[in-house]
Scaffold this motif. Structure first.
Motif, PDB file in Angstrom:
ATOM      1  N   LYS A   1      35.044  -5.537  19.777  1.00 57.73           N
ATOM      2  CA  LYS A   1      34.543  -4.285  19.702  1.00 57.73           C
ATOM      3  C   LYS A   1      33.422  -3.847  20.394  1.00 57.73           C
ATOM      4  N   HIS A   2      32.683  -4.599  21.095  1.00 59.62           N
ATOM      5  CA  HIS A   2      31.138  -4.737  21.531  1.00 59.62           C
ATOM      6  C   HIS A   2      31.272  -3.760  22.562  1.00 59.62           C
ATOM      7  N   GLU A   3      32.413  -3.571  23.291  1.00 57.38           N
ATOM      8  CA  GLU A   3      32.073  -2.472  24.547  1.00 57.38           C
ATOM      9  C   GLU A   3      32.213  -1.018  23.963  1.00 57.38           C
ATOM     10  N   THR A   4      32.998  -0.870  23.067  1.00 58.80           N
ATOM     11  CA  THR A   4      33.132   0.369  22.316  1.00 58.80           C
ATOM     12  C   THR A   4      31.766   0.970  21.564  1.00 58.80           C
ATOM     13  N   ILE A   5      31.263  -0.224  20.868  1.00 55.98           N
ATOM     14  CA  ILE A   5      30.096   0.331  20.091  1.00 55.98           C
ATOM     15  C   ILE A   5      29.061   0.554  21.081  1.00 55.98           C
ATOM     16  N   SER A   6      28.847  -0.413  22.276  1.00 54.45           N
ATOM     17  CA  SER A   6      27.830  -0.146  23.057  1.00 54.45           C
ATOM     18  C   SER A   6      27.860   0.997  23.779  1.00 54.45           C
ATOM     19  N   GLU A   7      29.043   1.668  24.209  1.00 56.15           N
ATOM     20  CA  GLU A   7      29.324   2.866  24.695  1.00 56.15           C
ATOM     21  C   GLU A   7      28.755   4.191  23.670  1.00 56.15           C
ATOM     22  N   GLY A   8      28.875   3.808  22.280  1.00 51.65           N
ATOM     23  CA  GLY A   8      28.895   4.697  21.207  1.00 51.65           C
ATOM     24  C   GLY A   8      27.306   4.870  20.799  1.00 51.65           C
ATOM     25  N   GLY A   9      26.360   3.826  21.580  1.00 52.99           N
ATOM     26  CA  GLY A   9      24.969   4.136  21.226  1.00 52.99           C
ATOM     27  C   GLY A   9      24.364   2.863  20.853  1.00 52.99           C
ATOM     28  N   VAL A  10      25.184   1.626  20.346  1.00 48.83           N
ATOM     29  CA  VAL A  10      24.446   0.391  19.837  1.00 48.83           C
ATOM     30  C   VAL A  10      23.654  -0.307  20.991  1.00 48.83           C
ATOM     31  N   THR A  11      22.432  -0.359  20.849  1.00 48.75           N
ATOM     32  CA  THR A  11      21.522  -1.114  21.843  1.00 48.75           C
ATOM     33  C   THR A  11      21.927  -2.625  21.871  1.00 48.75           C
ATOM     34  N   HIS A  12      22.194  -3.235  20.843  1.00 50.75           N
ATOM     35  CA  HIS A  12      22.091  -4.663  20.715  1.00 50.75           C
ATOM     36  C   HIS A  12      23.468  -5.133  19.866  1.00 50.75           C
ATOM     37  N   PRO A  13      24.809  -5.124  20.311  1.00 46.52           N
ATOM     38  CA  PRO A  13      25.807  -5.605  19.514  1.00 46.52           C
ATOM     39  C   PRO A  13      25.803  -7.021  19.167  1.00 46.52           C
ATOM     40  N   ILE A  14      25.942  -7.571  18.088  1.00 49.46           N
ATOM     41  CA  ILE A  14      25.981  -8.741  17.625  1.00 49.46           C
ATOM     42  C   ILE A  14      27.380  -9.285  17.029  1.00 49.46           C
ATOM     43  N   ASP A  15      27.667 -10.455  17.495  1.00 46.04           N
ATOM     44  CA  ASP A  15      28.928 -11.051  16.897  1.00 46.04           C
ATOM     45  C   ASP A  15      28.701 -11.708  15.872  1.00 46.04           C
ATOM     46  N   TYR A  16      28.886 -11.144  14.536  1.00 49.14           N
ATOM     47  CA  TYR A  16      28.374 -11.910  13.349  1.00 49.14           C
ATOM     48  C   TYR A  16      29.383 -13.268  13.301  1.00 49.14           C
ATOM     49  N   ARG A  17      30.526 -13.196  13.698  1.00 45.66           N
ATOM     50  CA  ARG A  17      31.419 -14.278  13.457  1.00 45.66           C
ATOM     51  C   ARG A  17      31.051 -15.572  14.108  1.00 45.66           C
ATOM     52  N   THR A  18      30.467 -15.361  15.365  1.00 45.16           N
ATOM     53  CA  THR A  18      30.119 -16.435  16.124  1.00 45.16           C
ATOM     54  C   THR A  18      28.739 -16.842  15.999  1.00 45.16           C
ATOM     55  N   LYS A  19      27.982 -15.740  15.648  1.00 36.78           N
ATOM     56  CA  LYS A  19      26.395 -15.809  15.619  1.00 36.78           C
ATOM     57  C   LYS A  19      25.649 -15.716  14.462  1.00 36.78           C
ATOM     58  N   ASP A  20      24.457 -16.206  14.094  1.00 33.69           N
ATOM     59  CA  ASP A  20      23.531 -15.892  12.897  1.00 33.69           C
ATOM     60  C   ASP A  20      23.057 -14.526  13.205  1.00 33.69           C
ATOM     61  N   TYR A  21      23.389 -13.498  12.619  1.00 31.85           N
ATOM     62  CA  TYR A  21      22.699 -12.195  13.133  1.00 31.85           C
ATOM     63  C   TYR A  21      21.117 -12.087  13.048  1.00 31.85           C
ATOM     64  N   VAL A  22      20.878 -12.965  11.829  1.00 34.26           N
ATOM     65  CA  VAL A  22      19.422 -12.812  11.780  1.00 34.26           C
ATOM     66  C   VAL A  22      18.638 -13.332  12.804  1.00 34.26           C
ATOM     67  N   GLU A  23      19.225 -14.470  13.159  1.00 29.24           N
ATOM     68  CA  GLU A  23      18.312 -15.196  14.311  1.00 29.24           C
ATOM     69  C   GLU A  23      18.684 -14.252  15.513  1.00 29.24           C
ATOM     70  N   GLU A  24      19.863 -13.657  15.781  1.00 28.14           N
ATOM     71  CA  GLU A  24      19.966 -12.682  17.089  1.00 28.14           C
ATOM     72  C   GLU A  24      18.912 -11.525  17.120  1.00 28.14           C
ATOM     73  N   VAL A  25      18.771 -10.851  15.781  1.00 32.11           N
ATOM     74  CA  VAL A  25      17.993 -10.045  15.532  1.00 32.11           C
ATOM     75  C   VAL A  25      16.229 -10.351  15.934  1.00 32.11           C
ATOM     76  N   ARG A  26      16.119 -11.577  15.334  1.00 28.95           N
ATOM     77  CA  ARG A  26      14.650 -11.986  15.628  1.00 28.95           C
ATOM     78  C   ARG A  26      14.502 -12.451  16.908  1.00 28.95           C
ATOM     79  N   LYS A  27      15.387 -12.671  17.775  1.00 30.08           N
ATOM     80  CA  LYS A  27      14.912 -13.122  19.123  1.00 30.08           C
ATOM     81  C   LYS A  27      14.447 -11.875  19.823  1.00 30.08           C
ATOM     82  N   ILE A  28      15.094 -10.638  19.555  1.00 31.24           N
ATOM     83  CA  ILE A  28      15.037  -9.432  20.345  1.00 31.24           C
ATOM     84  C   ILE A  28      13.616  -8.487  19.519  1.00 31.24           C
ATOM     85  N   SER A  29      13.664  -8.596  18.243  1.00 30.54           N
ATOM     86  CA  SER A  29      12.847  -7.952  17.417  1.00 30.54           C
ATOM     87  C   SER A  29      11.932  -9.003  16.419  1.00 30.54           C
TER      88      SER A  29
END
Lengths: 467, 467
Positions: free
Chosen positions: A236-264
């Motif tokens: 779904k990342h392509e669609t939500i990116s087009e919709g305005g999501v700056t950083h899509p995160i696949d919570y099924r394969t990645k730890d979203y907390v870590e992903e957020v912390r990497k960027i912010s």
């Protein structure tokens, strides 16, 4: 699970008096008067119907939750008798209805704003005003309206207070109008009332491809330089990116907390949390000083078709609870939101709706419809949403279902998809259950082959899941 | 109570190395870097002082908390040695200092942002820049500045990062400048960041005659048609009404919850809660749907001069804790704020300060000084605040105390009052302890005659209370 065994065949307008029994108010002292009679009136035409000659002639189809449980507990029935309007009420010929997560929770008996079955669910719809009660001055027959109600809108005819309706702007389809109220008012009030979103801030939107997720993303983009982190499965990342999501995160394969912390690394200004349980703890820890956690659901409780006691218990066990001293030391805010508990506050809701409709007219927001289903297909519609196969809003239409579709009902989802959603990517069909990783172990007993199931196996699915 | 018995006589600059030991960070994960070395540097000139020839010549008076306990634990001492500035730091010749509730908590060992004694307290001051370190481009010798720091400002000379200072606007006195930062930034961020205050809303301000209370009231009045409920003892009602409180409530003779409900049956949009304990529960229950509770202290813990274990235990026992499901069902927000834990966020603080100073220049806000005290009188100043005899800010001045006042020290409060506050109403002298009704029983043993004490008995008071 009261009502579980109520014979579905007997559900008609006359039996629905039961629905008018008072719903228990939540224990947190809300000072607003108990929910206005809006939805009750809509759902209980029999109670207010006089035996007028036209009664037998006036029938309409209605979806009725006949007991708590799986998708098949919502039945299509016929109600008889023309509702009599009270002062301030209008009768709406319903064209389309929105599905919401609360409807899924309600089906499992996990949503206390829906009276016990038998009852007609449905919190939002669009349609045309067919009759107007006394003292109604701002609506007339023929007006196209959107309706918000605590329940009772998944039927062809709904009676509601005029104050619970909003005029549909020119050019907005009935589908869009049915998709807009709950998701956009929810997202707006969370982001701009509790969240106080301002330029340059950062927001985490869970289930960014869901109805509220897409609404929230669009509303974030109305503020300058807001960074949106959005969780969704990779397809779904392509669609939500087009919709305005700056950083899509696949919570099924990645730890979203870590992903957020990497960027912010410092964390986030706002987290919208529809998940509950342990994800609320993660959300809290992700907040910057002066950050706001806004929790608006417990979708982690939903695991499988029927109430999963283990998932519910786990959610309760992990339920987030906070002491004020921790809030003080963290300079943080924790807010709870649910439109279903706000039905006494139509003034607040109307203010939000006015702004949302204004943004719509300016072209800054627009509901994204995932798919539209006939009333007969409500089970499949609910399944699509609960299994997170949707991108955007799942909508019901009251348009009659063509006979040829009915005959092939086992295949109806695919047919519908083929007909209406040719542009939809095959990939999207993959399962996207929220937090599946986490719950895998709990689910195995109930749904042993869940993850392996593919679209082509769907014909057999209802039987599998109902075991 | 570590440090209780530290010999006060030995407190000088050389002994203060101890203050630099790291303060434990709060357990709620704040992502900001640990408190900048600002205050540590200010309070530990010895640690960075080289043995320059002028060392012996450079002395300055400083208040030092020598151990946890009563008012007499804060001693006036002389520090020696000219501080050496690090890059980015400036040295300020302090003119006036503000007292805050956190200072009172700190004296009893109830505020974990102050390192263990011996340590110089003080979170805000005003003064003149006397020296500028390398890399400081926006401050120069002679600038009049306000300073915010975690601690260390109750002394004649303070070394702080330039980024923790704000230029004093033309025409603002040093007293006003010392009174403004903590109270107004606190009130501003609570009302406008967490609270999202908008026209026609209602706010409950506890301790409306206190520093934050007066600041919050003034800030509420910058928004159209905001209704302010303010608690204070009856003798202060005229003053707070003039200051903008719409409905003053005497919490000592009336149940403030009932009083608010009489006027605003649906409840309130915002409650500012400095009290903690059972009052936080009341605050939560007073919220309307979409209402915000902002808790920013636990002043209910303060009962008597020294740490009152019963009051502390009671506060902990009654400490408000909330589950997210309750928040969701109530559509409510609970926020915690304390500027003392926000010292890593100078950017946020500066943004708020810019707005506050702009409102000051427009004449929309102005600190109200209750009384000004010499450094020697810090005990009496603290007592005045803790016993809630103030209306507005209690300020310290570094101006030397005239010899004749020193001789008559037992009477000093009255003299000072007579001299500086002739316009102050006699009535104001009456005791105004927060929540005295509630704590009466707990307090009796410690302060048997507290309620009966009158101004004329004050000479004997220090001995009574120190038992």
């Amino acid at each position: 699970m009261s009502g579980e065994d109520a014979p579905a065949q007997q559900q008609n307008a006359v039996d629905q008096k039961q629905e008018t029994k008072p719903v228990e108010e939540p224990k947190t002292e809300t000072e607003s008067p108990p929910a206005a009679g809006a939805a009750e009136a809509a759902a209980t035409p029999a109670a207010t119907t006089e035996k007028v000659p036209e009664e037998e002639a006036f029938t309409y189809r209605a979806l009725v939750l006949t007991g708590y449980g799986g998708y098949d507990k919502v039945k299509l029935q016929v109600k008889k008798g023309k509702p009599v309007l009270k002062a301030g009420e209008i009768m709406v010929r319903v064209k389309a209805c929105g599905l919401n997560f609360a409807d899924l929770m309600a089906r499992q008996g996990l949503y206390d704003r829906l009276p016990s079955p038998p009852v007609t669910p449905g919190m939002e719809c669009s349609g045309v005003v067919e009759a107007v009660g006394e003292e109604v001055t701002d609506r007339k027959v023929g007006d196209k309206v959107m309706v918000l109600s605590r329940f009772g809108l998944w039927q062809e005819v709904a009676v509601v207070p005029a104050a619970h309706t909003f005029l549909i702007p020119d050019g907005m389809s009935f589908e869009d109008a049915a998709a807009l109220p709950v998701n956009y008012i929810t997202a707006y009030m969370m982001l701009f009332d509790f969240g106080n979103l301002r330029p340059n801030q950062s927001v985490l939107v869970h289930a960014a491809a869901g109805g509220v997720g897409i609404a929230a993303t669009q509303l974030c983009k109305t503020v300058k330089d807001v960074t949106v982190f959005g969780t969704a499965s990779a397809t779904k990342h392509e669609t939500i990116s087009e919709g305005g999501v700056t950083h899509p995160i696949d919570y099924r394969t990645k730890d979203y907390v870590e992903e957020v912390r990497k960027i912010s690394p410092k964390g986030l200004d706002i987290v919208l949390d529809p998940l509950g349980g342990s994800d609320t703890h993660k959300a809290y820890n992700l907040l910057k000083p002066m950050g706001k956690l806004i929790t608006y659901g417990t979708s982690n409780m939903l695991a499988g078709q029927k109430k999963n006691l283990l998932a519910v218990a786990k959610n309760w066990y992990h339920q987030f609870s906070i002491h004020t001293l921790s809030l003080i030391q963290g300079n943080k805010s924790v807010c709870g939101f649910h439109l279903g508990y706000l039905d006494g506050e139509m003034e607040l809701i109307s203010q939000a709706m006015d702004i949302v409709l204004d943004l719509y007219k300016q072209g800054k927001i627009k509901p994204r419809i995932d798919s539209t289903w006939h009333l007969e297909q409500v089970g499949d519609a609910m399944r699509k949403m609960q299994e997170r196969n949707n991108i955007g809003k799942v909508v019901l239409t009251t348009e009659p279902m063509p006979e040829e579709e009915k005959k092939e009902e086992p295949k109806k989802e695919d047919k519908k998809e083929d007909k209406k959603k040719d542009d939809k990517k095959k990939d999207d069909k993959k399962k996207d259950d929220a937090k599946k990783e986490e719950k895998k172990d709990d689910k195995k007993k109930e749904e042993p082959k869940k993850e392996e199931k593919k679209e082509e196996e769907k014909k057999e699915e209802p039987k599998k899941e109902e075991k």
